[in-house]
Write an enzyme that holds these catalytic residues in place. Sequence first.
Site, PDB file in Angstrom:
ATOM      1  N   TYR A 157      -3.448  -5.349 -58.844  1.00 50.20           N
ATOM      2  CA  TYR A 157      -3.772  -5.700 -57.464  1.00 50.20           C
ATOM      3  C   TYR A 157      -2.600  -6.395 -56.788  1.00 50.20           C
ATOM      4  O   TYR A 157      -2.186  -6.010 -55.683  1.00 50.20           O
ATOM      5  CB  TYR A 157      -4.999  -6.604 -57.451  1.00 50.20           C
ATOM      6  CG  TYR A 157      -5.491  -6.985 -56.079  1.00 50.20           C
ATOM      7  CD1 TYR A 157      -6.024  -6.030 -55.215  1.00 50.20           C
ATOM      8  CD2 TYR A 157      -5.443  -8.306 -55.647  1.00 50.20           C
ATOM      9  CE1 TYR A 157      -6.492  -6.384 -53.955  1.00 50.20           C
ATOM     10  CE2 TYR A 157      -5.903  -8.665 -54.385  1.00 50.20           C
ATOM     11  CZ  TYR A 157      -6.427  -7.709 -53.540  1.00 50.20           C
ATOM     12  OH  TYR A 157      -6.883  -8.060 -52.295  1.00 50.20           O
ATOM     13  N   GLY A 160       0.287  -4.022 -56.642  1.00 49.93           N
ATOM     14  CA  GLY A 160      -0.142  -2.897 -55.819  1.00 49.93           C
ATOM     15  C   GLY A 160      -0.040  -3.224 -54.339  1.00 49.93           C
ATOM     16  O   GLY A 160       0.454  -2.421 -53.535  1.00 49.93           O
ATOM     17  N   ARG A 198     -16.088 -13.581 -57.046  1.00 48.42           N
ATOM     18  CA  ARG A 198     -15.424 -14.541 -56.166  1.00 48.42           C
ATOM     19  C   ARG A 198     -16.108 -15.899 -56.325  1.00 48.42           C
ATOM     20  O   ARG A 198     -17.309 -16.006 -56.544  1.00 48.42           O
ATOM     21  CB  ARG A 198     -15.499 -14.081 -54.710  1.00 48.42           C
ATOM     22  CG  ARG A 198     -14.628 -12.869 -54.403  1.00 48.42           C
ATOM     23  CD  ARG A 198     -14.724 -12.561 -52.918  1.00 48.42           C
ATOM     24  NE  ARG A 198     -13.738 -11.594 -52.479  1.00 48.42           N
ATOM     25  CZ  ARG A 198     -14.019 -10.374 -52.069  1.00 48.42           C
ATOM     26  NH1 ARG A 198     -15.272  -9.951 -52.068  1.00 48.42           N
ATOM     27  NH2 ARG A 198     -13.073  -9.548 -51.668  1.00 48.42           N
ATOM     28  N   SER A 201     -19.298 -16.878 -53.869  1.00 47.26           N
ATOM     29  CA  SER A 201     -20.521 -16.146 -54.190  1.00 47.26           C
ATOM     30  C   SER A 201     -21.018 -16.497 -55.594  1.00 47.26           C
ATOM     31  O   SER A 201     -22.230 -16.633 -55.811  1.00 47.26           O
ATOM     32  CB  SER A 201     -20.299 -14.641 -54.063  1.00 47.26           C
ATOM     33  OG  SER A 201     -19.181 -14.229 -54.815  1.00 47.26           O
ATOM     34  N   GLY A 219     -10.837 -27.727 -62.992  1.00 47.74           N
ATOM     35  CA  GLY A 219     -11.391 -27.656 -61.644  1.00 47.74           C
ATOM     36  C   GLY A 219     -10.480 -28.220 -60.579  1.00 47.74           C
ATOM     37  O   GLY A 219     -10.866 -28.289 -59.406  1.00 47.74           O
TER      38      GLY A 219
END
Length: 324
Positions: A157, A160, A198, A201, A219
Site C-alpha cells: 500500500y 503502491g 481501522r 471503528s 498506546g
Amino acid sequence: MPTRSLDSVARYRPRRVMVTGGAGFIGSHLTRRLLDAGHEVLVVDNFYSGTRSNIEDLQGHPRFELLRHDVTFPLYVEVDEIYHLACPASPVFYQRDPVQTTKTCVHGSINMLGLAKRTGAKILLASTSEVYGDPAMHPQEESYWGNVNPVGIRSCYDEGKRCAETLFFDYWRQHQLRIKVARIFNTYGPRMLSNDGRVVSSFIVQALMGNPLTVFGDGNQTRSFCYVDDLVDGLIALMDTPDDVTGPINLGNPGEFTMLELAQRVRALAGEGEIQHQPLPADDPVRRRPDIGRAKEVLGWGPTVELAEGLERTFAYFREQLKA
C-alpha cells in the site's frame, strides 16, 4: 449587471464525474456531496472493500450510475472529472491480497490516467499519509520524502501509493494532464466497515459489543483524526482549483491524540470497557500528524469537526448498525 468569468461558469456547471471506489467509506460520502451539487456521478467499484449498502439508497437517482468494474482493467467512458479513490485503505484489506493491492495502485492509476488523457478529464488521486512511512519529520509537510520500508508487510500500500503519485506527476509533465494529488490522513465517520481494522471503528465496535479495547504497544503512538465531512470538503476544494495547482496537498486534522487517549474517549462514550494491550504491528508509525499549511493557503480549507463531536456521530452510527 456583473457576470461570472468563463472559468467561473465552467467550474460551477454540472459535470460528469466518475468516482472510483465510490462504494467505499469516503467514496460514498463524496458521491452524495457531488449529487447534491447537481453533478452526474458514475461510481466504479469492484466491491472488494466497498459495499452496496453504502450506496443502495442512491439507486434510482436520475444522475447516479453504478458500474461494477476493477480498475486494473481499462475502462472506456466519457467523463469530465475523475476522483480516483479505488484501493483498499485499511491493513486488514490491503494485506489480504498484497499483490492485487499494488496492481490496483499502479495498473489502476495507469488505466485511470489513460482515460483522463483520452477524454481531457481532470483527475484527482486519493493518496495517503502512508507515503511518509514512519516519519522522521513531525508534523509531516508535503516536501518530506518519507521513511518507508519497501519490503515490509505494509509496503504494498505505502509503495503502491508512492508509485501512483509518480505516475500522476509523470503524466502531468509528459502529457500536460490536469492532475490533483491529495495525501489523506486518518479519516473516520459513518459508513466505515466494522471489520476494517481501522482504530476508530475497531474501538467503537469492541466497546459496543462489550469486548476489551485493543491498544497496540503502550498506546503512546499518535494519530490525527479527520471527520469524513471535512475531508470531502477538502477533496472537492482541491478538484476545483486552477490547473496549475497539482498538489500534493495534505488533507487531515492536525489535532494529535495517542491511541490510549482515543480508547479512553470511546470507553467514556460506551460508559464502560476494559483496555487491553497487545504487541505493536510491524512498521506501525510512531507519530502521524499533518502540516496543513498548504491546504489552508491554497484551498482555504481546514477541518471544523472536533474529535468529540465526530466520535459521537460515528458511535451513534455503529450503534444502529449493530442493532440491525
